[in-house]
Design an enzyme around this catalytic site. Structure first.
Site, PDB file in Angstrom:
ATOM      1  N   PRO A   1     -15.621  55.920  -7.109  1.00 57.41           N
ATOM      2  CA  PRO A   1     -15.235  57.321  -7.311  1.00 57.41           C
ATOM      3  C   PRO A   1     -13.778  57.607  -6.960  1.00 57.41           C
ATOM      4  O   PRO A   1     -13.208  58.578  -7.448  1.00 57.41           O
ATOM      5  CB  PRO A   1     -16.183  58.093  -6.379  1.00 57.41           C
ATOM      6  CG  PRO A   1     -17.352  57.190  -6.195  1.00 57.41           C
ATOM      7  CD  PRO A   1     -16.794  55.804  -6.223  1.00 57.41           C
TER       8      PRO A   1
ATOM      9  N   GLU B   1     -24.465  52.891  -0.421  1.00 55.98           N
ATOM     10  CA  GLU B   1     -23.482  53.878   0.020  1.00 55.98           C
ATOM     11  C   GLU B   1     -22.058  53.503  -0.395  1.00 55.98           C
ATOM     12  O   GLU B   1     -21.215  54.354  -0.596  1.00 55.98           O
ATOM     13  CB  GLU B   1     -23.549  54.031   1.550  1.00 55.98           C
ATOM     14  CG  GLU B   1     -22.562  55.019   2.155  1.00 55.98           C
ATOM     15  CD  GLU B   1     -22.805  56.457   1.695  1.00 55.98           C
ATOM     16  OE1 GLU B   1     -21.865  57.262   1.803  1.00 55.98           O
ATOM     17  OE2 GLU B   1     -23.930  56.761   1.233  1.00 55.98           O
TER      18      GLU B   1
ATOM     19  N   ARG C   1     -14.349  48.338 -28.515  1.00 51.45           N
ATOM     20  CA  ARG C   1     -14.174  48.897 -29.849  1.00 51.45           C
ATOM     21  C   ARG C   1     -12.754  48.677 -30.375  1.00 51.45           C
ATOM     22  O   ARG C   1     -12.510  48.762 -31.580  1.00 51.45           O
ATOM     23  CB  ARG C   1     -14.484  50.395 -29.846  1.00 51.45           C
ATOM     24  CG  ARG C   1     -15.915  50.720 -29.478  1.00 51.45           C
ATOM     25  CD  ARG C   1     -16.188  52.200 -29.483  1.00 51.45           C
ATOM     26  NE  ARG C   1     -16.331  52.700 -30.855  1.00 51.45           N
ATOM     27  CZ  ARG C   1     -15.394  53.325 -31.542  1.00 51.45           C
ATOM     28  NH1 ARG C   1     -14.209  53.531 -30.998  1.00 51.45           N
ATOM     29  NH2 ARG C   1     -15.617  53.750 -32.765  1.00 51.45           N
TER      30      ARG C   1
ATOM     31  N   ASP D   1     -11.029  58.242 -34.587  1.00 47.91           N
ATOM     32  CA  ASP D   1     -11.865  58.713 -33.487  1.00 47.91           C
ATOM     33  C   ASP D   1     -11.212  59.858 -32.734  1.00 47.91           C
ATOM     34  O   ASP D   1      -9.988  59.982 -32.682  1.00 47.91           O
ATOM     35  CB  ASP D   1     -12.133  57.579 -32.491  1.00 47.91           C
ATOM     36  CG  ASP D   1     -13.163  56.602 -33.010  1.00 47.91           C
ATOM     37  OD1 ASP D   1     -13.876  56.950 -33.957  1.00 47.91           O
ATOM     38  OD2 ASP D   1     -13.242  55.494 -32.461  1.00 47.91           O
TER      39      ASP D   1
END
Length: 246
Positions: free
Chosen positions: A88, A115, A152, A167
């Protein structure tokens, strides 16, 4: 490209062998490998986590299994690759990061659980990436999203090489609306401009509708975009049209 993933749940990556990525693996355009780092534990209970020093909630992944699993990847591949930690605290993933990662010949993802990690694991890492400001139960889903978006851009992955060029986000705008047959579906008509064969008009319509969709749904993408004269004129038209319709 070679992609390695270090994970406690290798079965979660079964979908990566389907669809476009599966075809790339079958064509040997992509070498995809998942290593269960629990296989590298050096304790009799095969534990990969332990309580944090200093106390606190949850369990932390221990460094030993991941260090040894990474050494095994290096032995098999000849190098560790560009090592990515799903975390994160990492930089936020987006279209540009996917294009950047596609330039590497070898990517290795560390997908954690519990955790968090013993911080010494970061010594192995070249890059830390987050999908966004939320927390998942583990890094596997994040790794799959990043891998899917990245491969991709590899040659011969998409059936049509120009598909990625249209895209959303490729040119900083959301993708224009698209239609297929029938031209009249239960009274719902395809825009006439798309059926008249005038490619210049079609290109202008697509640009305008990309701008419209971006203006209405993701105006933040336009804040730092250097608009061309044509785009400015089209955007002015869109704002007038939307005010009139509103």
């Amino acid at each position: 490209m070679r992609i390695d993933v270090l994970s406690l749940f290798p079965d979660m990556f079964a979908p990566m062998r389907q669809s476009i990525i599966g075809k790339a693996i079958d064509k040997q355009a992509l070498d995809f490998n998942v290593t269960d780092f629990r296989d590298f534990t050096d304790n009799k209970h095969n534990n990969v986590d332990d309580y944090p020093f200093g106390g606190g909630a949850g369990m932390l992944l221990m460094p030993q299994p991941i260090f040894d699993a990474m050494a095994d990847v290096e032995k098999k591949a000849g190098d560790e690759g560009h090592v990515i930690l799903l975390d994160p605290a990492g930089r936020q993933f987006n279209h540009s990061v996917a294009q950047e990662l596609a330039q590497y010949d070898h990517l290795t993802f560390i997908a954690g659980h519990y955790e968090g990690y013993d911080d010494r694991i970061r010594e192995l890492v070249d890059d830390e990436i987050s999908l966004g400001d939320y927390v998942l139960t583990g890094g596997e889903l994040g790794a799959m999203v990043i891998i899917d978006a990245t491969v991709r851009f590899l040659p011969e992955i998409l059936g049509n090489a120009s598909s990625a060029d249209d895209d959303s986000f490729q040119n900083g705008l959301l993708e224009f609306p698209q239609y297929t047959r029938p031209a009249d579906f239960r009274g719902r008509q395809v825009p006439e401009v798309l059926t008249n064969g005038n490619h210049a008009k079609i290109a202008e319509w697509r640009l305008k509708e990309s701008l419209r969709r971006t203006y209405l749904r993701r105006p933040d993408l336009l804040e730092n975009r250097q608009l061309t004269a044509q785009e400015r004129d089209l955007l002015d038209d869109i704002k007038t049209e939307e005010m009139t319709e509103g």
